[in-house]
Design an enzyme around this catalytic site. Structure first.
Site, short mmCIF file in Angstrom:
data_model
loop_
_atom_site.label_atom_id
_atom_site.label_comp_id
_atom_site.label_asym_id
_atom_site.label_seq_id
_atom_site.Cartn_x
_atom_site.Cartn_y
_atom_site.Cartn_z
N ASN A 1 52.96 21.22 16.78
CA ASN A 1 51.65 22.15 17.01
C ASN A 1 50.48 22.54 16.15
OD1 ASN A 1 50.33 23.63 19.19
ND2 ASN A 1 51.14 25.38 18.15
N HIS B 1 48.15 25.33 15.20
CA HIS B 1 47.53 26.43 15.63
C HIS B 1 46.55 27.28 14.79
CE1 HIS B 1 48.38 30.59 17.50
NE2 HIS B 1 48.47 31.21 16.37
N SER C 1 47.42 26.22 11.10
CA SER C 1 48.59 25.59 10.52
C SER C 1 49.16 24.75 11.49
CB SER C 1 49.57 26.81 10.46
OG SER C 1 49.34 27.90 9.91
N ASP D 1 54.71 29.96 18.59
CA ASP D 1 53.91 29.54 17.37
C ASP D 1 54.92 30.11 16.15
OD1 ASP D 1 51.88 29.04 18.75
OD2 ASP D 1 50.83 31.07 18.81
C1 GAR Z 1 42.36 24.49 18.53
O1 GAR Z 1 41.55 25.20 17.70
C2 GAR Z 1 43.56 24.55 18.56
O2 GAR Z 1 44.21 25.14 17.16
C3 GAR Z 1 43.89 25.62 19.23
O3 GAR Z 1 43.14 25.43 20.70
C4 GAR Z 1 42.14 24.58 20.12
C5 GAR Z 1 41.81 23.37 20.72
O4 GAR Z 1 40.82 22.62 20.47
N1 GAR Z 1 45.16 25.96 19.82
C6 GAR Z 1 45.95 27.14 20.23
O5 GAR Z 1 45.42 28.10 20.05
C7 GAR Z 1 47.42 26.87 20.42
N2 GAR Z 1 48.09 28.11 20.54
P1 GAR Z 1 40.76 21.14 21.04
O6 GAR Z 1 41.11 20.96 22.41
O7 GAR Z 1 39.38 20.69 20.60
O8 GAR Z 1 41.39 20.39 19.91
#
Ligand code: GAR
Length: 192
Positions: free
Chosen positions: A109, A111, A138, A147
């Site tokens: 994942n 985060h 991370s 997480d």
């Molecule tokens: C990213 O910033 C990722 O780290 C976050 O969602 C966004 C997705 O962007 N993930 C979380 O918050 C999970 N807990 P993307 O769809 O453009 O890759």
């Protein structure tokens, strides 16, 4: 044999695009076999199609909170496509212990915080509110704790004066794209 990767998304899929491109160009020795979205409106679905990776929508909505059945549907698709590794890339559903156990040490994942700080949502705003000098991102192995799980890589991003959470999030996202590729490349090598 190159590992077969499924990418799970819920939204724009920018991390997904970078991972797919890195696999397709040989930077990561793995094959992006499917993209699974729990949201039928995720804009990442069209991007997966454009990159010739099959997107499969398994909406959680018809399951009405029955997470076990929702995850069984996902699990069956993963088995059908002989998936080895799952990359969560902006996938905004919490997976159950039972699913994670089936894919033990095979789910990564990304985060948007320097874990263990700011698990959950609104990570950038929380870093700003706390007066932190850095935000960041991370990549970790998914375990049953939200997480949590062994951290495979992190990148800190300096917080600038007058940063809004949108500013910080945009700069962190660029680093997410680099970090996730780097970590997955090493992870697939270490799997051999
Ligand atoms: C990213 O910033 C990722 O780290 C976050 O969602 C966004 C997705 O962007 N993930 C979380 O918050 C999970 N807990 P993307 O769809 O453009 O890759």
């Amino acid at each position: 044999m190159p590992k077969r990767v499924a990418i799970f998304i819920s939204g724009s899929g920018s991390n997904m695009v970078k991972l797919i491109k890195a696999m397709q160009s040989g930077l990561i020795d793995a094959i992006p076999v499917i993209v699974i979205s729990n949201s039928k409106t995720a804009t990442g679905i069209q991007k997966a199609l454009e990159l010739q990776v099959t997107p499969i929508v398994i909406s959680n909505e018809p399951f009405n909170g029955d997470r076990t059945s929702f995850e069984t549907a996902i699990h069956n698709i993963l088995i059908q496509h002989k998936v080895d590794i799952i990359c969560l890339a902006g996938f905004m559903r919490i997976l159950t212990h039972s699913f994670i156990k089936k894919w033990n040490n095979k789910i990564l994942n990304i985060h948007p915080s320097l874990l263990p700080k700011y698990k959950g949502l609104k990570t950038h705003q929380r870093a700003l509110n706390a007066g932190d000098s850095h935000g960041g991102c991370s990549v970790h192995i998914v375990t049953s704790e939200l997480d949590d799980g062994p951290i495979l890589g992190q990148k800190a991003v300096a917080i600038l004066p007058n940063d809004t959470s949108k500013d910080l999030s945009a700069r962190v996202l660029i680093e997410e794209h680099h970090l996730y590729q780097k970590v997955l490349a090493k992870f697939v090598k270490d799997c051999d």
